[in-house]
Design an enzyme around this catalytic site. Structure first.
Site, PDB file in Angstrom:
ATOM      1  N   LYS A  93     -15.432  -5.127   3.256  1.00 57.77           N
ATOM      2  CA  LYS A  93     -14.433  -5.534   2.267  1.00 57.77           C
ATOM      3  C   LYS A  93     -14.121  -7.022   2.377  1.00 57.77           C
ATOM      4  CE  LYS A  93     -11.013  -5.368  -0.612  1.00 57.77           C
ATOM      5  NZ  LYS A  93     -10.260  -4.400  -1.355  1.00 57.77           N
ATOM      6  N   HIS A  97     -12.114  -7.910  -3.369  1.00 56.43           N
ATOM      7  CA  HIS A  97     -10.821  -8.100  -4.048  1.00 56.43           C
ATOM      8  C   HIS A  97     -10.950  -9.397  -4.840  1.00 56.43           C
ATOM      9  CE1 HIS A  97      -6.354  -7.692  -4.418  1.00 56.43           C
ATOM     10  NE2 HIS A  97      -6.568  -8.922  -4.860  1.00 56.43           N
ATOM     11  N   ASP A 139      -7.205   2.860  -5.669  1.00 53.74           N
ATOM     12  CA  ASP A 139      -6.356   1.863  -5.029  1.00 53.74           C
ATOM     13  C   ASP A 139      -4.974   2.447  -4.759  1.00 53.74           C
ATOM     14  OD1 ASP A 139      -5.636  -0.477  -3.798  1.00 53.74           O
ATOM     15  OD2 ASP A 139      -5.377  -1.612  -5.658  1.00 53.74           O
ATOM     16  N   HIS A 174     -11.009  -2.676  -8.462  1.00 56.70           N
ATOM     17  CA  HIS A 174      -9.818  -2.625  -9.307  1.00 56.70           C
ATOM     18  C   HIS A 174      -9.783  -3.741 -10.353  1.00 56.70           C
ATOM     19  CE1 HIS A 174      -8.626  -5.434  -6.201  1.00 56.70           C
ATOM     20  NE2 HIS A 174      -8.252  -4.524  -5.339  1.00 56.70           N
TER      21      HIS A 174
HETATM   22  C1  NCD Z   1      -2.817  -2.966  -1.641  1.00 58.27           C
HETATM   23  C2  NCD Z   1      -2.041  -2.559  -0.379  1.00 58.27           C
HETATM   24  O1  NCD Z   1      -0.856  -2.291  -0.483  1.00 58.27           O
HETATM   25  O2  NCD Z   1      -2.647  -2.484   0.695  1.00 58.27           O
HETATM   26  N1  NCD Z   1      -1.884  -3.262  -2.674  1.00 58.27           N
HETATM   27  C3  NCD Z   1      -2.140  -3.236  -3.998  1.00 58.27           C
HETATM   28  O3  NCD Z   1      -1.284  -3.628  -4.792  1.00 58.27           O
HETATM   29  N2  NCD Z   1      -3.276  -2.793  -4.482  1.00 58.27           N
HETATM   30  C4  NCD Z   1      -3.696  -4.092  -1.323  1.00 58.27           C
HETATM   31  C5  NCD Z   1      -4.760  -4.305  -2.345  1.00 58.27           C
HETATM   32  O4  NCD Z   1      -5.689  -3.531  -2.452  1.00 58.27           O
HETATM   33  O5  NCD Z   1      -4.661  -5.307  -3.060  1.00 58.27           O
HETATM   34 ZN    ZN Z   2      -6.463  -1.821  -2.537  1.00 59.81          ZN
END
Ligand code: NCD
Ligand code: ZN
Length: 344
Positions: free
Chosen positions: A99, A136, A247, A174
């Site tokens: 990742k 990401h 996610d 995402h």
């Molecule tokens: C994720 C987390 O809380 O770990 N939060 C999110 O808003 N998706 C981190 C991430 O995947 O960006």
């Molecule tokens: Zn995430």
């Protein structure tokens, strides 16, 4: 149609956390899903093969008796990651992917990558061994507007990485914009993209109109409605480039409902009901299985699950508003419309 049977779905992007939170949320995913790609952004992050093996044991201990749920582990890429450790962890069957978090992009990402040249040897090793890089995709530069960070990342970071490391398999995680959808569509066999449940449901108005709604705040942040429409088209198109990564990212209510609230929507509990509703509204229930159960395994070179799940349409399905954890309550994502599809 009032009943639909699918291959058991997989979740190609999931946060299970650790400790009491892990024990509370793991059964929520294991109930419906066969496998999940587990995010490594613990505090401290999961950076070595040995740490991933230990974390996998802790997850296994939280899987309910009789469930065949399989966690697929990832390593958190840092500028110090050793290419040999990555190759070994893959060869030993400990990890499935690596990742990439740009440093500072999101929750627990301080150890992420600042200088992408420093990780080039790891990326080359991954290309050689067919290990996917989960990305990401947001830049973190203070001068880039938060709503533009995905598009700028594609131009400034992602495209250069893919050109410099041909053959590297990349998952854009995402995605939230038309820019992301267009880039993923054009990327050929080495590029895939996950789409979350909540980004198919909410746009930025849901977060900001009528008072601030912390439970709709996640990263990447939901964009304007035209982008959500493009995500919907992509997810329901059957195109192999797109697959489900929820996610699902649990934070306790006090950490969400705060002057500086954490990012993350918790969707593990009701994702399949929400997706069935959304796909039905799009007239695409026949393509739900491709999105949740077929395209992901195909990208990862894995067989789809043999087991099946059945969803049945009926009276409104009720889910608990919150799940209780040893760390405090976690609010379940509220899609804002009634759900009629129940996993039986
Ligand atoms: C994720 C987390 O809380 O770990 N939060 C999110 O808003 N998706 C981190 C991430 O995947 O960006
Ligand atoms: Zn995430």
């Amino acid at each position: 149609m009032t009943q639909i049977t699918l291959r058991r779905p997989d979740d190609w992007h999931l946060h299970l956390r650790d400790g009491a939170m892990l024990r509370a949320v793991t059964p929520e995913t294991a109930r419906h899903f066969g496998r999940a790609i587990i995010m490594p952004n613990l505090m401290p992050p999961v950076v070595t093969g040995a740490q991933a093996a230990d974390y996998r044991e802790r997850i296994r201990a939280g899987i309910p008796e009789g469930s065949d749920f399989t966690p697929l582990m990832t390593l958190y890429l840092t500028e110090e990651t050793d290419p040999a450790d990555v190759a070994k962890a893959k060869a030993q069957g400990i990890i499935t992917a690596v990742k990439l978090y740009p440093a500072g992009a999101t929750t627990n990402s301080a150890s992420g990558v600042r200088d992408f040249d420093k990780v080039r040897p790891v990326l080359e090793t991954m290309a050689e061994h067919g290990i996917p890089l989960c990305v990401h995709g947001e830049v973190v530069d203070g001068d880039v507007d938060i709503f533009d960070r995905e598009a700028v990342f594609i131009d400034r970071v992602l495209d250069p990485i893919r050109r410099a490391t041909p053959g590297l398999r990349v998952v854009m995680e995402h995605i939230t914009t038309k820019d992301g959808v267009d880039y993923a569509r054009a990327g050929g066999d080495t590029l895939g993209a996950t789409i979350t449940t909540h980004h198919l449901v909410i746009n930025r108005n849901h977060i900001l109109v009528g008072g601030i709604k912390p439970h709709y705040y996640c990263l990447p942040v939901a964009k304007r409605e035209t982008h959500r429409q493009t995500l919907l088209e992509a997810a329901t198109s059957g195109d192999k480039s797109f697959f489900l990564g929820t996610d699902s990212a649990p934070h306790t209510d006090p950490n969400k409902e705060s002057a500086c609230g954490c990012a993350g929507c918790f969707t593990a509990t009701n994702t399949m009901s929400v997706l069935a509703e959304v796909f039905e509204q799009q007239g695409a229930l026949d393509r739900l299985e491709a999105f949740t159960s077929l395209n992901g395994p195909a990208f990862y070179g894995l067989a789809p699950n043999e087991a099946r799940i059945t969803l049945e349409k009926g009276d409104a399905v009720r889910y608990p508003e919150k799940i209780e954890t040893g760390d405090g309550p976690v609010t379940v994502f509220d899609p804002g419309f009634p759900l009629h599809w129940r996993v039986v």
